[in-house]
Design an enzyme around this catalytic site. Structure first.
Site, PDB file in Angstrom:
ATOM      1  N   LYS A   1       8.669  -1.972   3.816  1.00 15.00           N
ATOM      2  CA  LYS A   1       7.832  -1.101   4.629  1.00 15.00           C
ATOM      3  C   LYS A   1       8.464  -0.569   5.829  1.00 15.00           C
ATOM      4  O   LYS A   1       8.654   0.504   6.288  1.00 15.00           O
ATOM      5  CB  LYS A   1       6.410  -1.511   4.935  1.00 15.00           C
ATOM      6  CG  LYS A   1       5.559  -0.801   6.103  1.00 15.00           C
ATOM      7  CD  LYS A   1       4.173  -0.958   5.789  1.00 15.00           C
ATOM      8  CE  LYS A   1       3.728  -1.943   6.292  1.00 15.00           C
ATOM      9  NZ  LYS A   1       2.394  -2.321   6.493  1.00 15.00           N
TER      10      LYS A   1
ATOM     11  N   ARG B   1       0.836  -1.224  -0.047  1.00 21.19           N
ATOM     12  CA  ARG B   1      -0.182   0.100   0.000  1.00 21.19           C
ATOM     13  C   ARG B   1       0.800   1.354  -0.094  1.00 21.19           C
ATOM     14  O   ARG B   1       0.369   2.296  -0.236  1.00 21.19           O
ATOM     15  CB  ARG B   1      -1.061  -0.138   1.375  1.00 21.19           C
ATOM     16  CG  ARG B   1      -1.925  -1.119   0.969  1.00 21.19           C
ATOM     17  CD  ARG B   1      -2.739  -1.373   2.373  1.00 21.19           C
ATOM     18  NE  ARG B   1      -2.323  -2.321   3.204  1.00 21.19           N
ATOM     19  CZ  ARG B   1      -2.462  -2.870   4.400  1.00 21.19           C
ATOM     20  NH1 ARG B   1      -3.769  -2.190   4.739  1.00 21.19           N
ATOM     21  NH2 ARG B   1      -1.896  -3.742   4.963  1.00 21.19           N
TER      22      ARG B   1
ATOM     23  N   SER C   1      44.587  36.739   2.310  1.00 19.33           N
ATOM     24  CA  SER C   1      43.543  36.358   1.329  1.00 19.33           C
ATOM     25  C   SER C   1      43.564  35.827   0.322  1.00 19.33           C
ATOM     26  O   SER C   1      44.719  36.238  -0.535  1.00 19.33           O
ATOM     27  CB  SER C   1      42.504  37.604   1.437  1.00 19.33           C
ATOM     28  OG  SER C   1      42.526  38.325   2.648  1.00 19.33           O
TER      29      SER C   1
ATOM     30  N   THR D   1      -0.515 -12.882   9.106  1.00 15.90           N
ATOM     31  CA  THR D   1       0.049 -12.598  10.219  1.00 15.90           C
ATOM     32  C   THR D   1       0.328 -13.849  11.262  1.00 15.90           C
ATOM     33  O   THR D   1       1.592 -13.840  11.962  1.00 15.90           O
ATOM     34  CB  THR D   1      -0.414 -11.623  11.161  1.00 15.90           C
ATOM     35  OG1 THR D   1      -1.635 -11.628  11.191  1.00 15.90           O
ATOM     36  CG2 THR D   1      -0.296 -10.188  10.507  1.00 15.90           C
TER      37      THR D   1
ATOM     38  N   ARG E   1      49.336  33.503  -3.451  1.00 16.63           N
ATOM     39  CA  ARG E   1      48.643  33.982  -4.541  1.00 16.63           C
ATOM     40  C   ARG E   1      49.654  34.889  -5.469  1.00 16.63           C
ATOM     41  O   ARG E   1      50.528  35.400  -5.068  1.00 16.63           O
ATOM     42  CB  ARG E   1      47.538  34.872  -4.218  1.00 16.63           C
ATOM     43  CG  ARG E   1      48.227  36.074  -3.394  1.00 16.63           C
ATOM     44  CD  ARG E   1      47.038  37.059  -2.687  1.00 16.63           C
ATOM     45  NE  ARG E   1      47.440  37.988  -2.180  1.00 16.63           N
ATOM     46  CZ  ARG E   1      47.237  38.674  -0.729  1.00 16.63           C
ATOM     47  NH1 ARG E   1      46.348  38.046  -0.123  1.00 16.63           N
ATOM     48  NH2 ARG E   1      47.999  39.726  -0.439  1.00 16.63           N
TER      49      ARG E   1
ATOM     50  N   ASN F   1       0.123   1.847   7.066  1.00 17.41           N
ATOM     51  CA  ASN F   1       0.154   0.990   5.782  1.00 17.41           C
ATOM     52  C   ASN F   1       0.629   1.831   4.466  1.00 17.41           C
ATOM     53  O   ASN F   1       0.465   1.221   3.351  1.00 17.41           O
ATOM     54  CB  ASN F   1      -1.316   0.367   5.516  1.00 17.41           C
ATOM     55  CG  ASN F   1      -1.512  -0.680   6.908  1.00 17.41           C
ATOM     56  OD1 ASN F   1      -0.544  -1.198   7.310  1.00 17.41           O
ATOM     57  ND2 ASN F   1      -2.888  -0.588   7.504  1.00 17.41           N
TER      58      ASN F   1
ATOM     59  N   ASN G   1      39.992  18.845   0.640  1.00 16.99           N
ATOM     60  CA  ASN G   1      40.249  17.671   1.282  1.00 16.99           C
ATOM     61  C   ASN G   1      40.469  16.557   0.268  1.00 16.99           C
ATOM     62  O   ASN G   1      40.793  15.415   0.594  1.00 16.99           O
ATOM     63  CB  ASN G   1      39.242  17.407   2.462  1.00 16.99           C
ATOM     64  CG  ASN G   1      37.828  17.205   1.696  1.00 16.99           C
ATOM     65  OD1 ASN G   1      37.551  17.829   0.860  1.00 16.99           O
ATOM     66  ND2 ASN G   1      37.241  16.385   2.364  1.00 16.99           N
TER      67      ASN G   1
END
Ligand code: UD1
Ligand code: CA
Length: 454
Positions: A26, A19, A410, A85, A427, A231, A373
């Site tokens: 389920k 269902r 920076s 069941t 940089r 269900n 990383n």
């Protein structure tokens, strides 16, 4: 006392969950960060004193693995065909045959069942009842078995598809949890047939059979919220909402401030300390602990993370598995942290990714800092020393170490270790060409395309 008796809990988890129209079994659907099966097994464990049998379907490897993850001592039984069941319970016949004092049958799709109810229902067995059923009065009884009671006696359970109109009008329903007296359990279960509309072996027939055998049957009632069976996807969502409300209420009772409780999503294992403040729209996935006085600001998402005392997280922060923030750490907007230890008082306030790293106490990680990383093959670690300062928009290419108190300029790309107390500039040097832009515009205004030269 029931708890001094031996007990076997049989957890049924072989259903397909047709269902729900999902490829996933389920009982592996999750609410509040835990699978339905895990919720049930946690209740079994908390009730204590039970051996556990989990019944899975033929293709139930994933379900069995989940059961073992939660309760390593659980015994797994396979129900090769789904024939109802009662048939499922009998898959665990070998365990039932060991004649424990009590046999509990619990459905894997009723996740809100509470440990104290398992104890309560066992107590009724201890008092000499052969079959005890947990009943409830749902707002909408559709789909549930009806309990036929006369003169205070439980006579039978009628499944909805087999019920007469008069029986369908009965408000008292079967919550799914049942307890059997161990010595008579097998005799009752083995008498159950499949002469009904669905041709299934219904566990619920146990009541009428027990009575025909001269045994006692009894109902114990509980409230609907404890036995909501799942269900459909709609029921999954309704049950999740009930659980969220429980968890939020419990958190507030522990001294947590939830500014807008209905917007906060918690997991069953979320641990929030005293005077923690959670702003609106925060998601706690599984495995999160937040210590006293920390503030989790709006739109943050945390999973398998630890937030130390007085820390501030968000707004818009993401703490992924292995994020460990010590006391008074600040993690601000659009910062993602994974598998990293951020030591006392360190700050990463804006737009950063910190993964597989250590950030020392008092360090300041500038806006836009990225720990690189992953080199496409393996993950590497970044270590930032205490009181270090990482300038904005820096890329720290791991494996790399920034020493205590060091400065990174920076916009740096840092590929080599930086000693303690040093300055690293990774940089290119800035180049200035006087008049270049002005000359460009002049040439363009003359309709020329060429560059203005050096
Ligand atoms: C069942 C009860 C109903 C009760 C309701 C409570 C029966 C016949 N009916 O109906 O009276 O009101 O639960 O929620 O018992 N399962 C197996 N193998 C099977 C069939 C089911 O392992 O062959 C498992 C399912 O995974 C599930 C549980 O048993 O965890 C219940 O099965 P389900 O089909 O959901 O029963 P309901 O129709 O809800
Ligand atoms: Ca069900």
């Amino acid at each position: 006392m029931a708890l001094e008796r031996t007990c076997l809990a049989v957890v049924l988890a072989a259903g397909e969950g047709t269902r729900m129209r999902s490829a996933r079994p389920k009982v592996l659907h999750a609410i509040a960060g835990r699978s339905l099966l895990a919720h049930v097994l946690h209740a079994v464990r908390e009730a204590g004193g039970t051996m556990t049998a989990v019944v899975v379907g033929l293709d139930g490897e994933a379900v069995a693995a989940e059961a073992k993850r939660i309760l390593p001592e659980a015994e797994i039984f396979v129900q090769a065909e789904r024939r109802g069941t009662a048939h499922a319970v009998l898959a665990a016949k070998a365990a039932i045959a060991r004649a424990p004092d009590d046999v509990l049958v619990i459905f894997g799709d009723t996740p809100l069942i509470r440990p104290q109810t398992l104890t309560r229902i066992r107590e009724a067995v201890a008092q000499g009842t052969a079959v005890v059923v947990l009943g409830f009065r749902p707002q909408d009884p559709a789909g549930y078995g009806r309990l036929v009671v006369e003169g205070g006696e439980l006579l039978a359970i009628r499944e909805e598809v087999d019920a007469s109109p008069a029986e369908r009008a009965i408000k008292l329903c079967n919550g799914g949890l049942m307890a059997f007296a161990g010595p008579t359990a097998l005799a009752i279960l083995e008498r159950i047939g499949n002469d009904n509309r669905k041709g299934e072996y219904y566990l619920t027939d146990a009541v009428a059979i027990a009575r025909a055998m001269g045994c006692k049957a009894k109902v114990i009632e509980t409230e609907e919220d404890e036995v909501r069976g799942i269900n459909t996807n709609a029921q999954l969502a309704e049950t999740a909402a009930v659980l969220q409300e429980r968890l939020r209420k419990a958190a507030m009772e522990q001294g947590v401030t939830l500014v807008a409780p209905e917007t906060v999503y918690l997991s069953s294992d979320t641990k929030l300390g005293r005077d923690v403040v959670v702003e609106p729209f925060v998601v706690f996935g599984p495995g999160v602990t937040v210590e006293d006085n920390a503030v989790i600001r709006s739109f943050s998402h945390l999973e398998r993370a630890h937030v130390g005392k007085g820390a501030q997280v968000g707004p818009y922060a993401r703490l992924r598995p292995g994020a460990r923030l010590q006391e008074n750490v600040h993690v601000g907007n659009f910062v993602e942290i994974k598998e990293a230890l951020i030591e006392t008082g360190a700050k990463a306030n804006h737009l950063s990714y910190i993964g597989d790293a250590t950030v020392g106490a008092g360090a300041n990680v500038g806006a836009g800092t990225i720990t690189c990383n992953y080199d496409g093959v393996a993950k590497h670690r970044t270590e930032i020393g205490k009181d270090a300062f990482i300038g904005s928009n820096s890329a720290l290419v791991a494996p790399v170490k920034i020493g205590d108190g060091a400065y990174v300029g920076s916009g740096s790309v840092i590929t080599h270790d930086v000693p303690a107390g040093a300055l690293a500039l990774g940089r290119g040097r800035q180049v200035v060409k006087e008049g270049w832009a002005r000359r460009l515009r002049e040439r363009m205004s003359l309709g020329k395309k060429a560059m203005p030269g050096k």
